[in-house]
Design a protein around this motif. Structure first.
Motif, PDB file in Angstrom:
ATOM      1  N   SER A  35       0.822  -1.210   0.000  1.00  0.00           N
ATOM      2  CA  SER A  35       0.000   0.000   0.000  1.00  0.00           C
ATOM      3  C   SER A  35       0.860   1.265   0.000  1.00  0.00           C
ATOM      4  CB  SER A  35      -0.953   0.000   1.190  1.00  0.00           C
ATOM      5  OG  SER A  35      -0.239   0.032   2.397  1.00  0.00           O
ATOM      6  N   ARG A  36       1.948   1.281   0.748  1.00  0.00           N
ATOM      7  CA  ARG A  36       2.820   2.461   0.751  1.00  0.00           C
ATOM      8  C   ARG A  36       3.482   2.672  -0.608  1.00  0.00           C
ATOM      9  NH1 ARG A  36       3.852   5.066   5.454  1.00  0.00           N
ATOM     10  NH2 ARG A  36       3.046   4.053   7.307  1.00  0.00           N
ATOM     11  N   THR A  37       3.907   1.595  -1.232  1.00  0.00           N
ATOM     12  CA  THR A  37       4.516   1.702  -2.550  1.00  0.00           C
ATOM     13  C   THR A  37       3.500   2.207  -3.568  1.00  0.00           C
ATOM     14  OG1 THR A  37       5.976  -0.130  -1.985  1.00  0.00           O
ATOM     15  CG2 THR A  37       5.803   0.429  -4.305  1.00  0.00           C
ATOM     16  N   THR A  38       2.288   1.698  -3.488  1.00  0.00           N
ATOM     17  CA  THR A  38       1.227   2.134  -4.406  1.00  0.00           C
ATOM     18  C   THR A  38       0.917   3.612  -4.234  1.00  0.00           C
ATOM     19  OG1 THR A  38       0.270  -0.081  -4.384  1.00  0.00           O
ATOM     20  CG2 THR A  38      -1.156   1.720  -5.106  1.00  0.00           C
ATOM     21  N   ILE A  39       0.853   4.072  -3.007  1.00  0.00           N
ATOM     22  CA  ILE A  39       0.575   5.494  -2.758  1.00  0.00           C
ATOM     23  C   ILE A  39       1.668   6.364  -3.362  1.00  0.00           C
ATOM     24  CG2 ILE A  39       0.483   7.247  -0.937  1.00  0.00           C
ATOM     25  CD1 ILE A  39      -1.011   5.164   0.771  1.00  0.00           C
ATOM     26  N   TYR A  40       2.935   5.976  -3.178  1.00  0.00           N
ATOM     27  CA  TYR A  40       4.018   6.787  -3.717  1.00  0.00           C
ATOM     28  C   TYR A  40       4.014   6.773  -5.250  1.00  0.00           C
ATOM     29  CZ  TYR A  40       8.502   8.702  -4.886  1.00  0.00           C
ATOM     30  OH  TYR A  40       9.492   9.460  -5.436  1.00  0.00           O
ATOM     31  N   ILE A  41       3.831   5.624  -5.850  1.00  0.00           N
ATOM     32  CA  ILE A  41       3.830   5.539  -7.313  1.00  0.00           C
ATOM     33  C   ILE A  41       2.666   6.336  -7.895  1.00  0.00           C
ATOM     34  CG2 ILE A  41       3.558   3.939  -9.264  1.00  0.00           C
ATOM     35  CD1 ILE A  41       6.313   3.839  -8.003  1.00  0.00           C
ATOM     36  N   MET A  42       1.511   6.271  -7.255  1.00  0.00           N
ATOM     37  CA  MET A  42       0.358   7.038  -7.744  1.00  0.00           C
ATOM     38  C   MET A  42       0.604   8.544  -7.631  1.00  0.00           C
ATOM     39  SD  MET A  42      -1.891   5.023  -8.956  1.00  0.00           S
ATOM     40  CE  MET A  42      -3.415   5.896  -8.938  1.00  0.00           C
ATOM     41  N   LEU A  75       8.066  12.800   0.345  1.00  0.00           N
ATOM     42  CA  LEU A  75       7.211  11.616   0.367  1.00  0.00           C
ATOM     43  C   LEU A  75       8.007  10.370  -0.021  1.00  0.00           C
ATOM     44  CD1 LEU A  75       4.353  10.458   0.732  1.00  0.00           C
ATOM     45  CD2 LEU A  75       3.968  10.889  -1.691  1.00  0.00           C
ATOM     46  N   GLY A  76       8.851  10.478  -1.023  1.00  0.00           N
ATOM     47  CA  GLY A  76       9.684   9.345  -1.423  1.00  0.00           C
ATOM     48  C   GLY A  76      10.667   8.945  -0.345  1.00  0.00           C
ATOM     49  N   SER A  77      11.281   9.922   0.308  1.00  0.00           N
ATOM     50  CA  SER A  77      12.242   9.626   1.376  1.00  0.00           C
ATOM     51  C   SER A  77      11.566   8.922   2.546  1.00  0.00           C
ATOM     52  CB  SER A  77      12.905  10.907   1.877  1.00  0.00           C
ATOM     53  OG  SER A  77      13.605  11.527   0.837  1.00  0.00           O
ATOM     54  N   PHE A  78      10.412   9.466   2.975  1.00  0.00           N
ATOM     55  CA  PHE A  78       9.691   8.839   4.078  1.00  0.00           C
ATOM     56  C   PHE A  78       9.185   7.448   3.707  1.00  0.00           C
ATOM     57  CE2 PHE A  78       8.649  13.320   5.692  1.00  0.00           C
ATOM     58  CZ  PHE A  78       9.786  13.340   6.461  1.00  0.00           C
ATOM     59  N   THR A  79       8.792   7.287   2.452  1.00  0.00           N
ATOM     60  CA  THR A  79       8.330   5.974   2.001  1.00  0.00           C
ATOM     61  C   THR A  79       9.462   4.959   2.039  1.00  0.00           C
ATOM     62  OG1 THR A  79       6.651   6.982   0.580  1.00  0.00           O
ATOM     63  CG2 THR A  79       7.270   4.717   0.086  1.00  0.00           C
ATOM     64  N   VAL A  80      10.623   5.338   1.544  1.00  0.00           N
ATOM     65  CA  VAL A  80      11.761   4.414   1.544  1.00  0.00           C
ATOM     66  C   VAL A  80      12.188   4.076   2.973  1.00  0.00           C
ATOM     67  CG1 VAL A  80      14.216   4.210   0.968  1.00  0.00           C
ATOM     68  CG2 VAL A  80      12.600   5.031  -0.734  1.00  0.00           C
ATOM     69  N   LEU A  81      12.226   5.068   3.862  1.00  0.00           N
ATOM     70  CA  LEU A  81      12.603   4.794   5.253  1.00  0.00           C
ATOM     71  C   LEU A  81      11.616   3.844   5.923  1.00  0.00           C
ATOM     72  CD1 LEU A  81      13.793   8.306   6.457  1.00  0.00           C
ATOM     73  CD2 LEU A  81      15.183   6.281   6.029  1.00  0.00           C
ATOM     74  N   ARG A  82      10.332   4.066   5.683  1.00  0.00           N
ATOM     75  CA  ARG A  82       9.325   3.173   6.276  1.00  0.00           C
ATOM     76  C   ARG A  82       9.383   1.778   5.648  1.00  0.00           C
ATOM     77  NH1 ARG A  82       7.313   1.028  10.388  1.00  0.00           N
ATOM     78  NH2 ARG A  82       5.194   0.295  10.146  1.00  0.00           N
ATOM     79  N   LEU A  83       9.651   1.695   4.365  1.00  0.00           N
ATOM     80  CA  LEU A  83       9.765   0.388   3.724  1.00  0.00           C
ATOM     81  C   LEU A  83      10.950  -0.397   4.289  1.00  0.00           C
ATOM     82  CD1 LEU A  83       8.916   1.110  -0.018  1.00  0.00           C
ATOM     83  CD2 LEU A  83       7.523  -0.077   1.671  1.00  0.00           C
TER      84      LEU A  83
END
Length: 137
Positions: A35-42, A75-83
């Protein structure tokens, strides 16, 4: 008490429960990663489409990019850190499934059941015995 629980069945139930909990944690982490990856890609895709529309008018392009690019970067940085954090949780759950837990559960169950008795003799589980004390009912 018609149904007696033996240490073997109690150990099996404990191991099955622990395995089920670890599998649930793995499922939850994989779902959150998706879901986090989908949100960032969208959001990245939407920003690129919007940039294409705004590029037709050069006076709005620079302010638009100054607002959108830093937010996409954050958003990308926070997404990668959370992933990365979620991947570590996922790995811990996999390690929890792979490690031999019978030793730990076996020790716990050893002190909550009396020693084996003769066949046909009724036994009842005793109170937890502290190691070093004798086995008394």
């Amino acid at each position: 008490m018609a149904d007696m629980t033996t240490p073997h069945t109690a150990l099996l139930a404990a191991l099955t429960t622990e395995h089920f909990v670890q599998q649930s944690a793995i499922s939850a982490t994989i779902s959150e990663m998706a879901s986090r990856t989908t949100i960032y890609i969208m959001s990245l895709s939407s920003a690129l489409v919007a940039t294409g529309f705004v590029a037709q008018s050069p006076e709005f392009l620079q302010p638009f990019l100054l607002a959108v690019l830093p937010s996409l970067f954050l958003l990308g940085s926070f997404t990668v850190l959370r992933l990365i954090d979620i991947a570590a949780e996922n790995m811990q759950a996999h390690i929890g499934i792979a490690r031999p837990t019978t030793e730990r559960w076996g020790r716990m169950l050893l002190f909550s059941f009396p020693k084996s008795s003769a066949v046909g003799q009724k036994t009842t589980p005793n109170r937890r015995c502290v190691p070093g004390r004798s086995w008394r009912i």
